[in-house]
Scaffold this motif. Structure first.
Motif, PDB file in Angstrom:
ATOM      1  N   UNK A  60       0.805  -1.223   0.000  1.00 23.13           N
ATOM      2  CA  UNK A  60       0.000   0.000   0.000  1.00 23.13           C
ATOM      3  C   UNK A  60       0.833   1.265   0.000  1.00 23.13           C
ATOM      4  N   UNK A  61       1.977   1.265  -0.699  1.00 18.92           N
ATOM      5  CA  UNK A  61       2.828   2.461  -0.746  1.00 18.92           C
ATOM      6  C   UNK A  61       2.112   3.644  -1.357  1.00 18.92           C
ATOM      7  N   UNK A  62       1.450   3.385  -2.499  1.00 13.46           N
ATOM      8  CA  UNK A  62       0.868   4.511  -3.226  1.00 13.46           C
ATOM      9  C   UNK A  62      -0.267   5.122  -2.424  1.00 13.46           C
ATOM     10  N   UNK A 114      -0.415   5.042   0.854  1.00 13.93           N
ATOM     11  CA  UNK A 114       0.239   5.689   1.992  1.00 13.93           C
ATOM     12  C   UNK A 114       0.787   7.045   1.588  1.00 13.93           C
ATOM     13  N   UNK A 159       0.842  11.520   3.192  1.00 13.09           N
ATOM     14  CA  UNK A 159       2.140  12.003   3.664  1.00 13.09           C
ATOM     15  C   UNK A 159       2.538  13.261   2.905  1.00 13.09           C
ATOM     16  N   UNK A 197       7.899  13.474   3.688  1.00 15.10           N
ATOM     17  CA  UNK A 197       7.615  12.271   4.459  1.00 15.10           C
ATOM     18  C   UNK A 197       7.533  11.055   3.558  1.00 15.10           C
ATOM     19  N   UNK A 235      11.236   8.502   3.093  1.00 17.61           N
ATOM     20  CA  UNK A 235      11.550   7.201   3.705  1.00 17.61           C
ATOM     21  C   UNK A 235      10.805   6.045   3.061  1.00 17.61           C
ATOM     22  N   UNK A 236       9.612   6.311   2.493  1.00 12.64           N
ATOM     23  CA  UNK A 236       8.901   5.229   1.817  1.00 12.64           C
ATOM     24  C   UNK A 236       9.679   4.759   0.599  1.00 12.64           C
ATOM     25  N   UNK A 284      12.153   1.905   0.724  1.00 13.15           N
ATOM     26  CA  UNK A 284      11.696   0.560   0.943  1.00 13.15           C
ATOM     27  C   UNK A 284      11.030  -0.065  -0.274  1.00 13.15           C
ATOM     28  N   UNK A 285      10.941   0.674  -1.368  1.00 12.60           N
ATOM     29  CA  UNK A 285      10.408   0.057  -2.579  1.00 12.60           C
ATOM     30  C   UNK A 285      11.529  -0.751  -3.233  1.00 12.60           C
ATOM     31  N   UNK A 331      14.748  -1.661  -2.394  1.00 13.35           N
ATOM     32  CA  UNK A 331      15.636  -1.542  -1.245  1.00 13.35           C
ATOM     33  C   UNK A 331      17.075  -1.926  -1.570  1.00 13.35           C
ATOM     34  N   UNK A 366      18.304   2.059   4.665  1.00 11.69           N
ATOM     35  CA  UNK A 366      17.179   2.972   4.478  1.00 11.69           C
ATOM     36  C   UNK A 366      17.685   4.390   4.678  1.00 11.69           C
ATOM     37  N   UNK A 418       4.945  -2.992  -4.412  1.00 15.72           N
ATOM     38  CA  UNK A 418       4.686  -1.726  -3.710  1.00 15.72           C
ATOM     39  C   UNK A 418       3.565  -1.892  -2.693  1.00 15.72           C
TER      40      UNK A 418
END
Lengths: 204, 429, 200
Positions: B82-84, B86, B90, B94, B97-98, B101-102, B104, B186, B429
């Motif tokens: 659920x990155x998109x 999230x 933000x 912000x 940082x996401x 983690x996509x 990595x 990260x 993602x």
């Protein structure tokens, strides 16, 4: 799997009372188990890369007897869930856990495996302990290899403290009537959004 | 062999927005079995999602006729986080940082792409020193991503040692990343309009030392693989995609260049001043795994070249600012925020409300190690995007897997999957 | 080689079907009427935009604004990009034509838009969810009406997830393997031929 736990507080614990023989046997068995944990790396995301770095030359899990990664759960002792666990992967980890023979332990590596981490979303399991029993939680995003190794030594200490003669120690908590590992209200309780985890600002 | 009886439950794969079952006519293809004397069944083998060689949580359902693959059907989504969604909750800073983690394996490059996309949306021009530092970040990311690819592909094909070599070199880059950002993996390096911090004093010497000694490791890998009969036998002519297929499948990065398409965003749509750097882009011709290996190996040499040139440029920009001087975009230094009222107000507004982007949209694609990583922002004038789309190079490259595996052997499927260089965090993602 | 058509050429060819054109942040964006979108995309591909960069969709926070499906095209020869959008009514059933036969890279991209937004791509050979599991019926996650943490409670989501055995769901493609097809009951084969996929 699925032996019932004695729920009533006064129930007898069927184990031998510890004596010199049992402690010696335990010491030998646990020494063997703790120093040759064969991990099953359930690596999903970034923590898996730090796990691989732990296994590589600089940090070297081989010193702990753990270089033999067992990707078949049937030959593994230790499930290391390295990375976030989405709901689509939940039945997979449950199946992998069920396929592992006793004695087995689980390390939840990273913030996402422990609590859902930064992903408080529709797709993320908020901590693998809602699905499988966890022995050691290693926080970090991702935890440094030193952090993972600290968690592993913590688990080794736990393993050394076990006794072979407590028959109920290795019992599995069976899945409840709805097929859940924890009761539903408990899952909701531990998955409550923490503070401002959704909006991440104080103004919104 | 008598046909076996199968009982299967048909589960519905799709519901529309109103919850009605989707109907779409299917063209079922019958495979002609008259030529098959043994009347052997075709096996459906499930690989994954938990499997050492799938490079993450990928599930491949392979239809096999003995050892030969008839069809490969990949199933993804086992790392969907659920990155998109999230990102819509933000502020732009912000989201940084996401992005770690996509993909990595090359976090700094994603950070850079995000900051550049947000700056394109907001119309911000970054400083020269920031540009050079971002190039350094991107090329370091390219090296560590290709090193993981090299190590894991080696393991998939049976070579254990290069994995240890490549992870040892990665540790050297990780040391540099840690000294710069505080984190090994990260990194969250960039901010809209600049970077989180300037490089520390020890960084330049460390990076120069790396650039001096890293090509020796690459030479060792080259000696080990390039003219190795086993390696060549397993990779040459395997997983071939023609030029037209590569373009039609929207491939990018080394996958596209292996098939002979000369397309590299650093050369064809330059960003971050790449037009001022002297480097070559390797292009293959056969479109097989061997070409992809040669391209990625050569790209690491070229990245080292770019890093040396970037360090030379950096030496001329000593003391230059890394952030834009606009206080509405960049946080003022803490000492000023604590003493000066105006700086305090800017700090307050940025932390509490975020930096607003003008209403509009922007797409920016950069040449990530895996291909073209694109971030597409749509803004409605507030500080949080309306839509954040990640154009994942690995997803689009992986979609060509069934085509590449036609007629291959099962062990080739593993090799071809490795050659695509996927990272599931980006795909799902 | 003649360069890929620019927006005036597109306007000349399609007239009023090109409802809007804007240049935002230096990129060309055109809005095309939904019924002529596929024709326009096929023409653009034939005229030089041979590379599909991405397909996605955008839903705005303002409920009055349309839900847009976005195609990003590129001409590799001239490194020129073009963004094509179709505006759909977010309250009506969402459907556009598929372009899988034009660019094979569109296959998974369209499946993802279907999964996340619920946009049906007419003519797609196998439109099913890509990222969520097949029997996921909480909704389409990237719609604005879908909350970040989902509609259901965490316990309910866990329950549904654990019940969704991933290996039990074979795609139509997998089931169409001839051996299995012969053994299916007749009425199941008829249902497959009609395109029905059973009950949730």
């Amino acid at each position: 799997m699925g032996l019932t736990l004695p729920e009533a507080p006064g129930a007898t614990v069927s184990s031998m009372s510890p004596n010199w023989m049992t402690t010696r046997v335990d010491a030998v068995i646990n020494w063997g188990r703790a120093n040759s944990l064969w991990p099953m790396p359930f690596g999903t995301a970034c923590c898996a890369i730090e796990f691989m770095a732990s296994a590589a030359a600089r940090f070297d899990l081989s010193r702990f007897g753990m270089e033999r990664m067992s990707f078949s759960p049937r030959q593994a002792d230790l499930l290391i869930c390295a990375g976030r666990l989405p709901f689509k992967l939940a039945p997979v980890i449950r199946k992998i856990w069920d396929q592992m023979p006793q004695p087995k332990w689980a390390i939840s590596m990273g913030a996402c495996a422990s609590t859902g981490g930064i992903f408080d979303t529709y797709a993320m399991v908020q901590g693998i302990d809602t699905i499988i029993p966890v022995d050691v939680y290693v926080p970090g995003c991702p935890p440094r290899p030193e952090g993972l190794i600290y968690g592993i030594t913590m688990l080794q200490k736990k393993v050394r403290g076990e006794t072979l003669f407590d028959w109920n120690l290795r019992d599995e908590r069976p899945l409840g009537p709805e097929g859940l590992f924890l009761p539903a209200p408990r899952i909701d309780e531990i998955s409550e959004p923490f503070g401002n985890s959704v909006h991440q600002t104080r103004s919104a | 062999m008598a046909p076996r009886t199968i009982e299967m439950q048909l589960q519905t794969p799709g519901l529309d927005a109103q919850g009605r079952v989707q109907m779409s006519p299917l063209g079922l293809q019958r495979i002609d079995r008259t030529a098959d004397d043994l009347h052997a069944e075709h096996m459906l083998v499930n690989i994954g999602p938990q499997h050492p060689a799938t490079h993450g949580v990928l599930r491949l359902v392979v239809e096999l006729d003995g050892e030969r693959v008839i069809r490969v059907i990949p199933h993804i989504g086992y790392l969907h986080s659920g990155f998109e969604k999230l990102g819509e909750y933000r502020h732009y800073n912000q989201i940084v940082p996401l992005t770690d983690r996509t993909d990595y394996l090359s976090p700094m490059a994603n950070n850079v792409c995000l900051a550049m996309a947000a700056e394109k949306l907001m119309g911000i021009e970054i400083t020269e020193r920031c540009t050079v530092l971002r190039v350094i970040a991107c090329e370091m990311s390219r090296i560590i991503s290709h090193l993981v690819w090299l190590g894991t592909t080696g393991i998939d094909l049976g070579a254990m040692t290069p994995f240890l070599w490549s992870f040892q070199q990665r540790e050297r880059i990780y040391n540099l990343q840690e000294s710069w950002t505080g984190a090994r993996l990260t990194t969250s390096l960039t901010r809209v309009g600049g970077l989180m911090a300037d490089i520390p004093d020890s960084f330049e010497a460390g990076l120069r030392d790396f650039c001096r000694t890293f090509p020796k490791t690459l030479d060792e890998v080259d000696t080990m693989f390039t003219r190795n009969a086993i390696w060549a036998g397993r990779t040459q002519g395997v997983g071939v995609l023609t030029r037209e297929e590569a373009i039609n499948f929207s491939l990018s990065g080394p996958m596209l260049r292996a098939s002979g398409v000369e397309w590299d965003l650093r050369k064809d749509k330059p960003y971050l001043g790449y037009q001022d750097y002297d480097f070559d882009v390797p292009v293959g011709e056969h479109g097989d795994i061997y070409d992809r290996y040669r391209i990625r190996l050569e790209e690491m040499y070229q990245s080292t070249r770019i890093l040396e040139q970037a360090l030379d440029k950096l030496a001329k920009l000593k003391g230059a600012p890394i952030n834009v001087s606009d206080p509405r975009v960049i946080l003022p230094p803490k000492s000023r925020a604590m003493s000066d009222m105006e700086a305090m107000i800017f700090h307050f507004k940025q932390v509490m409300e975020g930096v607003s982007a003008p209403a509009g949209e922007a797409y920016l694609g950069i040449e990530n190690p895996k291909g073209e990583l694109g971030y597409y922002f749509v803004s409605d004038g507030t500080a949080k995007p309306v839509r954040w789309r990640i154009r994942p190079p690995s997803l689009i490259n992986l979609a060509a897997l069934p085509k590449m595996c036609e007629g291959a052997l099962l062990s080739d499927v593993i090799a071809i999957n490795a050659s695509v260089d996927i990272v599931m965090g980006e795909i799902d993602r | 080689m003649s360069p890929a058509p620019d927006v005036p050429a597109l306007r000349a060819k399609f007239g009023t079907a090109v409802t809007r054109h804007a240049v935002i942040a230096g990129d060309d964006i055109v809005w095309i009427a939904a019924d002529r979108a596929r024709e326009a995309l096929a023409w653009l591909k034939a005229e030089g935009y041979g590379y599909l960069v991405d397909i996605t969709a955008v839903e705005y926070r303002d409920p009055e604004l349309p839900l847009e499906v976005v195609w990003m095209l590129r001409d590799l020869g001239t490194a020129r990009d073009l963004r094509v959008k179709v505006a759909l009514d977010p309250k009506a059933p969402l459907a556009v034509d598929s372009v899988v036969d034009l660019w094979r890279g569109a296959d998974w991209l369209e499946r993802e838009v279907y999964d996340m937004f619920g946009v049906t791509f007419r003519g797609h050979p196998d439109l099913r969810r890509l990222l969520m599991w097949e029997t996921y019926h909480e909704g389409h996650p990237l719609r604005k009406g879908f909350p970040l943490r989902g509609h259901f409670s965490r316990a309910e989501q866990t329950r549904q997830a654990l019940a969704a055995n991933p290996e039990a769901h074979y795609s139509m493609e997998e089931l169409s393997i001839a051996e299995a097809y012969d053994d299916l009951p007749q009425e199941m084969r008829e249902r497959l031929a009609r395109g029905e996929r059973g009950n949730v």
